[in-house]
Design an enzyme around this catalytic site. Structure first.
Site, PDB file in Angstrom:
ATOM      1  N   LYS A 173       1.102  -0.850   0.166  1.00 14.98           N
ATOM      2  CA  LYS A 173      -0.511  -0.062  -0.138  1.00 14.98           C
ATOM      3  C   LYS A 173       0.903   1.316  -0.008  1.00 14.98           C
ATOM      4  CE  LYS A 173      -2.915   2.123   2.829  1.00 14.98           C
ATOM      5  NZ  LYS A 173      -4.506   1.484   4.447  1.00 14.98           N
TER       6      LYS A 173
HETATM    7  C1  R5P Z   1      -2.951   4.701   8.357  1.00 18.67           C
HETATM    8  O1  R5P Z   1      -2.199   4.224   9.225  1.00 18.67           O
HETATM    9  C2  R5P Z   1      -3.514   3.439   7.939  1.00 18.67           C
HETATM   10  O2  R5P Z   1      -3.556   2.330   7.331  1.00 18.67           O
HETATM   11  C3  R5P Z   1      -4.789   3.778   7.079  1.00 18.67           C
HETATM   12  O3  R5P Z   1      -5.888   2.612   6.792  1.00 18.67           O
HETATM   13  C4  R5P Z   1      -4.247   4.288   5.761  1.00 18.67           C
HETATM   14  O4  R5P Z   1      -3.635   5.537   5.520  1.00 18.67           O
HETATM   15  C5  R5P Z   1      -5.891   4.465   4.891  1.00 18.67           C
HETATM   16  O5  R5P Z   1      -6.083   5.268   5.124  1.00 18.67           O
HETATM   17  P1  R5P Z   1      -6.981   6.961   4.229  1.00 18.67           P
HETATM   18  O6  R5P Z   1      -7.361   6.279   2.619  1.00 18.67           O
HETATM   19  O7  R5P Z   1      -7.362   6.941   5.717  1.00 18.67           O
HETATM   20  O8  R5P Z   1      -5.450   7.286   4.355  1.00 18.67           O
END
Ligand code: R5P
Length: 257
Positions: A173
């Site tokens: 990710k």
């Molecule tokens: C953050 O540390 C988390 O892993 C979140 O799952 C990630 O950032 C994704 O969420 P967002 O779309 O709110 O950034």
């Protein structure tokens, strides 16, 4: 790769189109009661039918998610710091693989912080998690987290993503950036893109569109969905872009509004 690992990956990234809409609600593990997640059972339950998987911690899974709902779980298994610290990189593995299996996780997720003072700790933790993952057939998603001092550019993100994949992550990710195709081209495993801080719905849909256009398998989006004024419409619109190939403006007008 054995059957169990392949089967779990196929529950997350849909084999029909190689795409995925992951709903991320794990923010509380270092951010506490994040806006939109104060009351997870009420705010998130209506979204579950539209997400391909749910990324969260074991605490929220056990206490707030109905075990009867059929949704693949991507379990956050790293932590150890909070938003009050300047440096968020001091993380370790917080959940055993046995507990992840008890929770029927389809994958486990851990952050690495390339360029931080705890870079090595993150990479070694990822390697240990991948070793355990292969022992039990559980895929590992590496979150290439970006410290406050790091820039989210193609050079830094491709470095982080490639290191995660080389260490053995099954999915990585990261963030979207200009020149994103280079991040994808140099990564041997599927990439999902984080949504990041809440922006306008049009911008978030544009991000999802560009992410898949330039080769991501999909999004792992949180705040831009659950902090939206119309979260159900928003996740439907994200799905239409990621799985249906709708243009962002079309998805915004026909589905979000
Ligand atoms: C953050 O540390 C988390 O892993 C979140 O799952 C990630 O950032 C994704 O969420 P967002 O779309 O709110 O950034």
């Amino acid at each position: 790769m054995d059957y169990g690992m392949k089967n779990r990956l196929a529950r997350i990234i849909k084999p029909e189109d190689g795409r995925t809409v992951m709903l991320a609600i794990d923010h509380g593990y270092f951010m506490g009661p994040t806006s939109g997640l104060e009351n997870v059972d009420k705010s998130i339950a209506p979204l579950l039918g539209y997400a391909d998987s749910l990324m969260l911690t074991r605490g929220i899974l056990r206490s707030k998610i109905d075990a009867g709902v059929d949704i693949p779980v991507v379990l956050r298994v790293s932590g150890g710091t909070s938003i009050l610290k300047d440096d968020l990189s001091d993380e370790d593995i917080t959940v055993s693989m046995e507990d992840a299996i008890r929770l029927n996780a389809s994958a486990v997720a851990l952050s690495i912080f390339i360029g931080s003072k705890n870079e090595k700790q993150g990479i070694i933790n990822l390697a240990k998690l991948v070793n355990k993952g292969y022992e039990y057939g559980i895929p590992v998603l590496a979150v290439t987290a970006v410290g406050r001092e790091m820039s989210r550019d193609v050079r830094y993100l491709s470095l982080s993503v490639r290191i995660a994949a080389e260490t053995g992550a099954n999915i990585v990710k990261t963030y979207y950036c200009d020149g994103f195709e280079r991040v994808v081209e140099t990564c041997p495993v599927p990439i999902v893109v984080a949504g990041g801080k809440k922006t306008g719905e049009r911008d978030a849909l544009e991000l999802a569109y560009n992410a898949v256009k330039y080769g991501a398998a999909g999004v792992d989006m949180g705040r831009n969905i659950f902090q939206s004024e119309k979260p159900v419409n928003m996740i439907k619109a994200v799905r239409a872009v990621v799985h249906g190939g709708l243009m962002p403006e079309e998805a915004y007008k026909k589905i979000y509004l």
